[in-house]
Design a protein around this motif. Structure first.
Motif, PDB file in Angstrom:
ATOM      1  N   ALA A  71       0.856  -1.191   0.000  1.00  0.00           N
ATOM      2  CA  ALA A  71       0.000   0.000   0.000  1.00  0.00           C
ATOM      3  C   ALA A  71       0.887   1.234   0.000  1.00  0.00           C
ATOM      4  O   ALA A  71       2.006   1.199   0.497  1.00  0.00           O
ATOM      5  N   PRO A  72       0.412   2.343  -0.562  1.00  0.00           N
ATOM      6  CA  PRO A  72       1.218   3.574  -0.538  1.00  0.00           C
ATOM      7  C   PRO A  72       1.299   4.147   0.875  1.00  0.00           C
ATOM      8  O   PRO A  72       0.457   3.878   1.732  1.00  0.00           O
ATOM      9  N   LEU A  73       2.314   4.970   1.090  1.00  0.00           N
ATOM     10  CA  LEU A  73       2.547   5.565   2.394  1.00  0.00           C
ATOM     11  C   LEU A  73       2.912   7.030   2.196  1.00  0.00           C
ATOM     12  O   LEU A  73       3.668   7.364   1.278  1.00  0.00           O
ATOM     13  N   THR A  74       2.394   7.897   3.049  1.00  0.00           N
ATOM     14  CA  THR A  74       2.717   9.318   2.960  1.00  0.00           C
ATOM     15  C   THR A  74       3.937   9.617   3.826  1.00  0.00           C
ATOM     16  O   THR A  74       3.901   9.414   5.040  1.00  0.00           O
ATOM     17  N   THR A  75       5.011  10.080   3.198  1.00  0.00           N
ATOM     18  CA  THR A  75       6.242  10.364   3.920  1.00  0.00           C
ATOM     19  C   THR A  75       7.110  11.313   3.099  1.00  0.00           C
ATOM     20  O   THR A  75       6.686  11.795   2.045  1.00  0.00           O
ATOM     21  N   ARG A  76       8.339  11.578   3.567  1.00  0.00           N
ATOM     22  CA  ARG A  76       9.297  12.424   2.852  1.00  0.00           C
ATOM     23  C   ARG A  76      10.370  11.514   2.261  1.00  0.00           C
ATOM     24  O   ARG A  76      11.244  11.023   2.989  1.00  0.00           O
ATOM     25  N   PRO A  77      10.335  11.268   0.977  1.00  0.00           N
ATOM     26  CA  PRO A  77      11.218  10.258   0.376  1.00  0.00           C
ATOM     27  C   PRO A  77      12.711  10.536   0.579  1.00  0.00           C
ATOM     28  O   PRO A  77      13.475   9.611   0.866  1.00  0.00           O
ATOM     29  N   LEU A  78      13.166  11.798   0.394  1.00  0.00           N
ATOM     30  CA  LEU A  78      14.593  12.080   0.510  1.00  0.00           C
ATOM     31  C   LEU A  78      15.096  11.843   1.925  1.00  0.00           C
ATOM     32  O   LEU A  78      16.175  11.254   2.125  1.00  0.00           O
ATOM     33  N   ALA A  79      14.320  12.277   2.917  1.00  0.00           N
ATOM     34  CA  ALA A  79      14.713  12.037   4.304  1.00  0.00           C
ATOM     35  C   ALA A  79      14.705  10.548   4.622  1.00  0.00           C
ATOM     36  O   ALA A  79      15.605  10.039   5.302  1.00  0.00           O
ATOM     37  N   LEU A  80      13.696   9.827   4.106  1.00  0.00           N
ATOM     38  CA  LEU A  80      13.627   8.387   4.344  1.00  0.00           C
ATOM     39  C   LEU A  80      14.817   7.684   3.704  1.00  0.00           C
ATOM     40  O   LEU A  80      15.408   6.768   4.297  1.00  0.00           O
ATOM     41  N   ARG A  81      15.199   8.102   2.495  1.00  0.00           N
ATOM     42  CA  ARG A  81      16.353   7.482   1.836  1.00  0.00           C
ATOM     43  C   ARG A  81      17.630   7.718   2.652  1.00  0.00           C
ATOM     44  O   ARG A  81      18.467   6.823   2.776  1.00  0.00           O
ATOM     45  N   ARG A  82      17.754   8.918   3.234  1.00  0.00           N
ATOM     46  CA  ARG A  82      18.955   9.203   4.021  1.00  0.00           C
ATOM     47  C   ARG A  82      18.990   8.345   5.292  1.00  0.00           C
ATOM     48  O   ARG A  82      20.042   7.826   5.674  1.00  0.00           O
ATOM     49  N   VAL A  83      17.846   8.194   5.946  1.00  0.00           N
ATOM     50  CA  VAL A  83      17.792   7.369   7.154  1.00  0.00           C
ATOM     51  C   VAL A  83      18.175   5.925   6.841  1.00  0.00           C
ATOM     52  O   VAL A  83      19.050   5.329   7.489  1.00  0.00           O
ATOM     53  N   LEU A  84      17.508   5.356   5.826  1.00  0.00           N
ATOM     54  CA  LEU A  84      17.795   3.959   5.479  1.00  0.00           C
ATOM     55  C   LEU A  84      19.214   3.803   4.959  1.00  0.00           C
ATOM     56  O   LEU A  84      19.873   2.787   5.211  1.00  0.00           O
ATOM     57  N   GLY A  85      19.707   4.815   4.218  1.00  0.00           N
ATOM     58  CA  GLY A  85      21.079   4.752   3.735  1.00  0.00           C
ATOM     59  C   GLY A  85      22.078   4.682   4.880  1.00  0.00           C
ATOM     60  O   GLY A  85      23.037   3.895   4.836  1.00  0.00           O
ATOM     61  N   ASN A  86      21.887   5.493   5.916  1.00  0.00           N
ATOM     62  CA  ASN A  86      22.776   5.448   7.079  1.00  0.00           C
ATOM     63  C   ASN A  86      22.735   4.095   7.766  1.00  0.00           C
ATOM     64  O   ASN A  86      23.768   3.541   8.165  1.00  0.00           O
ATOM     65  N   LEU A  87      21.521   3.549   7.912  1.00  0.00           N
ATOM     66  CA  LEU A  87      21.387   2.260   8.589  1.00  0.00           C
ATOM     67  C   LEU A  87      22.018   1.139   7.763  1.00  0.00           C
ATOM     68  O   LEU A  87      22.706   0.254   8.314  1.00  0.00           O
ATOM     69  N   ILE A  88      21.786   1.146   6.455  1.00  0.00           N
ATOM     70  CA  ILE A  88      22.368   0.101   5.591  1.00  0.00           C
ATOM     71  C   ILE A  88      23.885   0.227   5.539  1.00  0.00           C
ATOM     72  O   ILE A  88      24.619  -0.782   5.604  1.00  0.00           O
ATOM     73  N   ASP A  89      24.383   1.459   5.457  1.00  0.00           N
ATOM     74  CA  ASP A  89      25.837   1.659   5.439  1.00  0.00           C
ATOM     75  C   ASP A  89      26.472   1.128   6.719  1.00  0.00           C
ATOM     76  O   ASP A  89      27.543   0.492   6.681  1.00  0.00           O
ATOM     77  N   ASN A  90      25.834   1.389   7.862  1.00  0.00           N
ATOM     78  CA  ASN A  90      26.360   0.873   9.130  1.00  0.00           C
ATOM     79  C   ASN A  90      26.348  -0.652   9.149  1.00  0.00           C
ATOM     80  O   ASN A  90      27.294  -1.290   9.632  1.00  0.00           O
ATOM     81  N   ALA A  91      25.241  -1.239   8.646  1.00  0.00           N
ATOM     82  CA  ALA A  91      25.142  -2.696   8.636  1.00  0.00           C
ATOM     83  C   ALA A  91      26.239  -3.309   7.764  1.00  0.00           C
ATOM     84  O   ALA A  91      26.869  -4.311   8.139  1.00  0.00           O
ATOM     85  N   ILE A  92      26.487  -2.720   6.599  1.00  0.00           N
ATOM     86  CA  ILE A  92      27.540  -3.235   5.711  1.00  0.00           C
ATOM     87  C   ILE A  92      28.918  -3.026   6.342  1.00  0.00           C
ATOM     88  O   ILE A  92      29.792  -3.917   6.300  1.00  0.00           O
ATOM     89  N   LYS A  93      29.103  -1.876   6.974  1.00  0.00           N
ATOM     90  CA  LYS A  93      30.418  -1.544   7.536  1.00  0.00           C
ATOM     91  C   LYS A  93      30.800  -2.465   8.684  1.00  0.00           C
ATOM     92  O   LYS A  93      31.946  -2.930   8.777  1.00  0.00           O
ATOM     93  N   TYR A  94      29.835  -2.739   9.567  1.00  0.00           N
ATOM     94  CA  TYR A  94      30.152  -3.502  10.767  1.00  0.00           C
ATOM     95  C   TYR A  94      29.732  -4.969  10.687  1.00  0.00           C
ATOM     96  O   TYR A  94      30.233  -5.783  11.459  1.00  0.00           O
ATOM     97  N   GLY A  95      28.804  -5.301   9.758  1.00  0.00           N
ATOM     98  CA  GLY A  95      28.365  -6.693   9.668  1.00  0.00           C
ATOM     99  C   GLY A  95      28.693  -7.358   8.355  1.00  0.00           C
ATOM    100  O   GLY A  95      28.486  -8.571   8.211  1.00  0.00           O
ATOM    101  N   GLY A  96      29.174  -6.589   7.371  1.00  0.00           N
ATOM    102  CA  GLY A  96      29.531  -7.179   6.088  1.00  0.00           C
ATOM    103  C   GLY A  96      28.375  -7.275   5.122  1.00  0.00           C
ATOM    104  O   GLY A  96      28.589  -7.378   3.913  1.00  0.00           O
ATOM    105  N   ASN A  97      27.148  -7.273   5.599  1.00  0.00           N
ATOM    106  CA  ASN A  97      25.972  -7.333   4.727  1.00  0.00           C
ATOM    107  C   ASN A  97      24.790  -6.698   5.444  1.00  0.00           C
ATOM    108  O   ASN A  97      24.856  -6.422   6.645  1.00  0.00           O
ATOM    109  N   ALA A  98      23.708  -6.479   4.697  1.00  0.00           N
ATOM    110  CA  ALA A  98      22.501  -5.867   5.269  1.00  0.00           C
ATOM    111  C   ALA A  98      21.276  -6.564   4.721  1.00  0.00           C
ATOM    112  O   ALA A  98      21.193  -6.848   3.521  1.00  0.00           O
ATOM    113  N   GLU A  99      20.338  -6.856   5.617  1.00  0.00           N
ATOM    114  CA  GLU A  99      19.048  -7.433   5.233  1.00  0.00           C
ATOM    115  C   GLU A  99      17.968  -6.400   5.547  1.00  0.00           C
ATOM    116  O   GLU A  99      17.817  -5.976   6.691  1.00  0.00           O
TER     117      GLU A  99
END
Length: 431
Positions: free
Chosen positions: A321-349
């Motif tokens: 279903a669609p969701l109302t949010t701010r795409p650029l801010a959401l991309r930055r949040v998820l990007g930080n979390l994924i980058d941390n997961a790759i940096k410290y865990g080697g991969n991200a799910e």
């Protein structure tokens, strides 16, 4: 006893007012009832003295054969007459019986000899025996009763109590509404610092509080704006000398290894400046307007971007279903979390799933070393790093999670961390 009181000011004020008014209502009812009983007794005794005296005198003058025919005519609600000796009993002891006996003695006791008898059984029952002039026995059967209560009285009292409760609820609601509005305005003052203005009206105290709160919002917004401008200016001013230093370093006739170290340090400085500015802007939430977003397509595109760069990132689940949010801010949040997961865990799910009506839950999982439980909230503080060294390769700047938390708050979302069973970290973003 405080645990028995309501937790809200509204509830406590309503309880105090309702309790006070109900007690006053009950006291008033008691006083009126007592006065009514006293007036009833006085009226009944005064009326009975005259009526009994005239009735006994009438029966005494009638022939004995005619007396029974007159008994129904002389019957009253609280007393009646019987030809005969009546029933024997003990001496009356109740207050009302004593009053009745004294009243009868005052009315007819001077002419006739009276004998009172109290009979058992509710209601209180008493008979007064006497002999007429011809020696015939006569019994006055007394049934002391108060004035009857109107059938509408109790419903009316109950309706009054309901009216009291409704008025208390309305008055307390009006009195505490400004406090509720102040609380909502304070909650609405999010990281984006878009003030929720309060109406500066109503009672003087409320208007002063609203004015002070609006002024406080303005001061905070001005302070944060100046802070962002200072950081942006510092960033702009630093980037120019850093660029010149990089160019000069590349032209230096120095040891290549030393030159590479200096260039790497300059690059890290530039990244730190950019992240500092990003954090300041994240505190304001940016000027991006919310819009409807196909979250499934958005996440699929984000994960494919990482996979195109050779990063081990996977996506599971769907919102549907669609969701109302701010795409650029959401991309930055998820990007930080994924980058941390790759940096410290080697991969991200990345795992997405519905989380109630109109909500979504996005989890970013890794199998890294995790974070000590007592530091799961501390790591969101600016410039805090679990790894204590100043090595950028192992500890970073300490702003990644702080920026993610700030942007999540600007999105109206919550961001939490928890360690996974078997090792690793789980970052949960609830939109």
């Amino acid at each position: 006893m405080s645990f028995l009181l309501p937790r809200t000011l509204y509830g406590r004020l309503a309880l105090i007012l309702v309790t006070g008014l109900v007690l006053a209502h009950m006291l008033t009812f008691y006083v009126i009832s007592r006065e009514r009983r006293t007036a009833t007794e006085s009226l009944m005794l005064g009326y009975m003295e005259q009526d009994v005296a005239s009735s006994v005198a009438l029966l005494d003058r009638l022939p004995a054969a005619e007396r029974p025919a007159w008994l129904p005519k002389l019957q009253r609600r609280t007393y009646g007459f019987m030809i005969g000796p009546g029933e024997k009993g003990g001496m009356p002891e109740a207050r009302i019986s004593t009053l009745l006996m004294n009243s009868l003695e005052e009315a007819i006791g001077k002419r006739y000899e009276l004998e009172a008898a109290a009979l058992p059984g509710p209601p209180e029952h008493m008979q007064v025996h006497l002999r007429l002039s011809d020696g015939s026995p006569l019994t006055i059967d007394l049934l002391p009763r108060g004035l009857p209560m109107a059938p509408w009285l109790l419903p009316l009292l109950f309706a009054q109590l309901l009216l009291i409760g409704a008025i208390c609820w309305l008055c307390v609601r009006q009195a505490t509404r400004p406090l509720a509005q102040l609380a909502r305005a304070a909650d609405g003052l999010g990281p984006d610092l878009r003030p929720s203005r309060m109406e500066e009206g109503g009672p003087e105290e409320v208007a002063r509080a609203a004015t002070a709160f609006n002024a406080m919002q303005d001061r905070i917004s001005k302070y944060m704006t100046e802070r962002m401008q200072i950081l942006a200016s510092v960033s702009h001013d630093l980037q120019t000398p850093i660029t010149r230093m990089r160019l000069r370093t590349e032209l230096m006739d120095a040891d290549p290894a030393q030159r590479d170290i200096i260039l790497r340090d300059l690059q890290q400085m530039e990244e730190m400046v950019r992240e500092g500015v990003t954090y300041a802007r994240a505190a304001h939430g940016g000027s991006e307007q919310p819009r409807s977003l196909d979250l499934d397509a958005f996440l699929d595109s984000l994960v494919l971007d990482y996979q195109d760069l050779g990063k081990p990132v996977t996506l599971q689940g769907a919102l549907g279903a669609p969701l109302t949010t701010r795409p650029l801010a959401l991309r930055r949040v998820l990007g930080n979390l994924i980058d941390n997961a790759i940096k410290y865990g080697g991969n991200a799910e990345v795992v997405v799933a519905p989380a109630g009506s109109g909500s979504a839950e996005i989890r970013v999982l890794d199998r890294g070393p995790g974070i000590p439980h007592e530091l799961l909230e501390t790591v969101f503080q600016p410039f805090y790093r679990v790894e204590g060294s100043r090595n950028r390769e192992t500890g970073g700047t300490g702003l990644g999670l702080a920026i993610a938390r700030q942007l999540a708050q600007a999105l109206g979302a919550t961001l939490t961390l928890q360690n996974r069973e078997g090792g690793g970290l789980e970052a949960t973003l609830t939109l």
